[in-house]
Design an enzyme around this catalytic site. Structure first.
Site, mmCIF file in Angstrom:
data_model
loop_
_atom_site.group_PDB
_atom_site.id
_atom_site.type_symbol
_atom_site.label_atom_id
_atom_site.label_comp_id
_atom_site.label_asym_id
_atom_site.label_seq_id
_atom_site.Cartn_x
_atom_site.Cartn_y
_atom_site.Cartn_z
ATOM 1 N N ARG A 191 -16.690 -13.986 107.494
ATOM 2 C CA ARG A 191 -16.894 -14.393 108.894
ATOM 3 C C ARG A 191 -16.604 -15.882 109.049
ATOM 4 O O ARG A 191 -16.348 -16.372 110.141
ATOM 5 C CB ARG A 191 -18.305 -14.044 109.376
ATOM 6 N N TYR A 203 -4.773 -12.656 134.495
ATOM 7 C CA TYR A 203 -5.013 -11.327 133.926
ATOM 8 C C TYR A 203 -6.383 -10.835 134.429
ATOM 9 O O TYR A 203 -7.341 -11.612 134.485
ATOM 10 C CB TYR A 203 -5.002 -11.445 132.407
ATOM 11 N N ASP A 213 -2.640 -19.685 129.329
ATOM 12 C CA ASP A 213 -2.415 -18.364 128.742
ATOM 13 C C ASP A 213 -0.903 -18.162 128.670
ATOM 14 O O ASP A 213 -0.228 -18.026 129.688
ATOM 15 C CB ASP A 213 -3.090 -17.293 129.610
ATOM 16 N N LYS A 230 0.023 -8.406 122.449
ATOM 17 C CA LYS A 230 1.241 -8.160 123.228
ATOM 18 C C LYS A 230 2.494 -8.542 122.421
ATOM 19 O O LYS A 230 2.803 -7.890 121.458
ATOM 20 C CB LYS A 230 1.139 -8.896 124.564
HETATM 21 C C1 LIG Z 1 -3.869 -8.486 127.659
HETATM 22 C C2 LIG Z 1 -4.034 -9.862 128.148
HETATM 23 C C3 LIG Z 1 -5.189 -10.605 127.865
HETATM 24 C C4 LIG Z 1 -6.365 -10.016 127.122
HETATM 25 O O1 LIG Z 1 -6.043 -9.767 125.777
HETATM 26 P P1 LIG Z 1 -6.708 -8.593 124.904
HETATM 27 O O2 LIG Z 1 -6.005 -8.739 123.595
HETATM 28 O O3 LIG Z 1 -6.445 -7.303 125.615
HETATM 29 O O4 LIG Z 1 -8.167 -8.870 124.825
HETATM 30 C C5 LIG Z 1 -5.256 -11.914 128.307
HETATM 31 N N1 LIG Z 1 -4.239 -12.461 129.007
HETATM 32 C C6 LIG Z 1 -3.124 -11.775 129.297
HETATM 33 C C7 LIG Z 1 -2.050 -12.438 130.077
HETATM 34 C C8 LIG Z 1 -2.974 -10.457 128.886
HETATM 35 O O5 LIG Z 1 -1.874 -9.780 129.212
#
Ligand SMILES: *Cc1c(COP(=O)(O)O)cnc(C)c1O
Length: 388
Positions: free
Chosen positions: A67, A122, A187, A212
């Site tokens: 951890r 998001y 982001d 992603k």
């Molecule tokens: C999917 C997504 C998230 C969240 O990520 P997870 O891995 O699903 O927790 C945050 N920002 C964007 C732009 C996303 O597409």
């Protein structure tokens, strides 16, 4: 590795592998230990103390407990930091765990509990911030309202560009300037480090849902934040205490995925450009949201973002009914949330990813979002043509 002097494609293949030759291996090793043998109470204790306060393990004391530290995860973090031109990176069990850690790291012990969030975001991020779950207060604003909305207790500014799902481009440098001393988190999930490096524009933190494009194959859920050493220590501390870890098997897949990230993103982008241009001519389509087609009043395409990316949003004529038909009539596109993988996906943001968003800020019912993969574009076009 002197990564800043090398081209992105080279960094993607070689970064985070500096210790492999010394270990006598060529492929990335996966360390699954949950705990580590301690050389002595004293050495273990000192290493524990270093990591619990956000530092790295000592050479004498080692990782102690997974951890606190894992070398497979640390290699991926080092590679991602190089790709994002950042000093460090900290990986988490999901994009939302990463966002949670960013909020906790910037609000706890700082006397600040206000977050300024540039919409659209998001849906999950929007939900986390508007819920107040982490004891913060959030103001949502437009990118032009940042300077006027900053408060003495603002801990962080959050923005997303291109924004999910409308693909609006937000001027990162302008927001950073308007934010002054307040750290800005960008982001960068949609753009990836292949198309955009927010650190170069003054962002303090660059967040990815690594689920992603970084993973790219739809088989890992993970998040990562690239940032300076000081924020990285605060994020690691939060991670060590709250336990929002990335598993080493996920880190291995992500690190391996980084090697093909540049070619995947460019090939998916080339497909998306062809598909977006075709969609624009389709009588069943009211509007295509795609960088290069959408308005770009600040001239950010080419300057801030090197390419147009592989995400497209489409307003269909016929509203929700049509959107529901198209999402169920496609055959090659999978009707599923998520994005950025080698295979194409379609989803309806208002009903799914952006469902938790307040109705005024929710995407239109006629909007569907496409994540374009690596299939032959003519096959994807034929699939969409049949469905629309
Ligand atoms: C999917 C997504 C998230 C969240 O990520 P997870 O891995 O699903 O927790 C945050 N920002 C964007 C732009 C996303 O597409």
């Amino acid at each position: 590795m002197t990564s800043l002097r090398l081209q992105l494609d080279t960094v993607a293949v070689h970064a985070g592998r500096d210790d492999l030759a010394e270990l006598g291996v060529h492929a990335l090793p996966i360390d699954l230990s949950s705990t580590n043998p301690l050389p002595s109470i004293e050495a273990g204790g000192l290493s524990y103390e270093a990591m619990a306060s956000g530092g790295t393990p000592t050479a004498e004391g080692g990782a102690v407990y997974a951890r606190l530290w894992n070398p497979t995860v640390a290699r991926f973090e080092s590679a991602l930091a190089s790709l994002e031109h950042a000093e460090a990176a900290v990986a988490f069990g999901s994009g939302m765990a990463a966002m949670t850690a960013a909020i906790l790291a910037t609000t706890n012990g700082t006397g600040r509990r206000h977050v300024l969030a540039v919409r659209p975001l998001y849906g999950g991020t929007d939900h986390l911030l508007s819920s107040g779950l982490l004891g913060t207060e959030t103001t949502f604003c437009a990118s032009t309202e940042v300077a006027a909305s900053i408060r003495p207790d603002t801990a962080m500014v959050v923005l997303e560009t291109p924004a999910n799902p409308t693909l609006d481009l937000v001027d990162i440098r302008a927001v950073v300037e308007a934010a002054g001393d307040v750290p800005v988190l960008v982001d960068n999930t949609f753009a990836t480090p292949v198309l955009q490096n927010p650190v170069d524009l003054g962002a303090a933190m660059v967040l990815h849902s690594a689920t992603k494009y970084l993973g790219g194959h739809g088989d890992v859920i993970a998040g990562v934040i690239a940032c300076g050493d000081e924020l990285a220590a605060a994020l690691r501390r939060v991670r060590a205490v709250t336990g929002g870890l990335l598993h080493p098997l996920g880190a291995y897949l992500l690190h391996r995925g980084l090697t093909t990230l540049p070619i995947r993103v460019r090939a998916q982008q080339a497909n998306a450009q062809q598909i977006a241009a075709w969609l624009q001519t389709h009588p069943g389509v009211a509007r295509v949201h795609y960088p290069g087609i959408s308005e770009d009043p600040h001239g950010l395409l080419g300057r801030q973002m090197k390419g147009t990316g592989a995400m497209i949003a489409v307003d269909l004529r016929g509203g929700y009914e049509r959107a529901a038909h198209v999402t169920s009539a496609v055959r090659l596109f999978t009707h599923a949330v998520s994005l950025g993988g080698v295979d194409s996906l379609i989803q309806h943001p208002a009903a799914l990813t952006h469902r938790p968003v307040t109705p005024e800020a929710r995407p239109a019912e006629s909007l569907v979002r496409l994540s374009i993969g690596l299939e032959a574009p003519e096959d994807l076009i034929a699939d969409l043509d049949r469905a629309i």
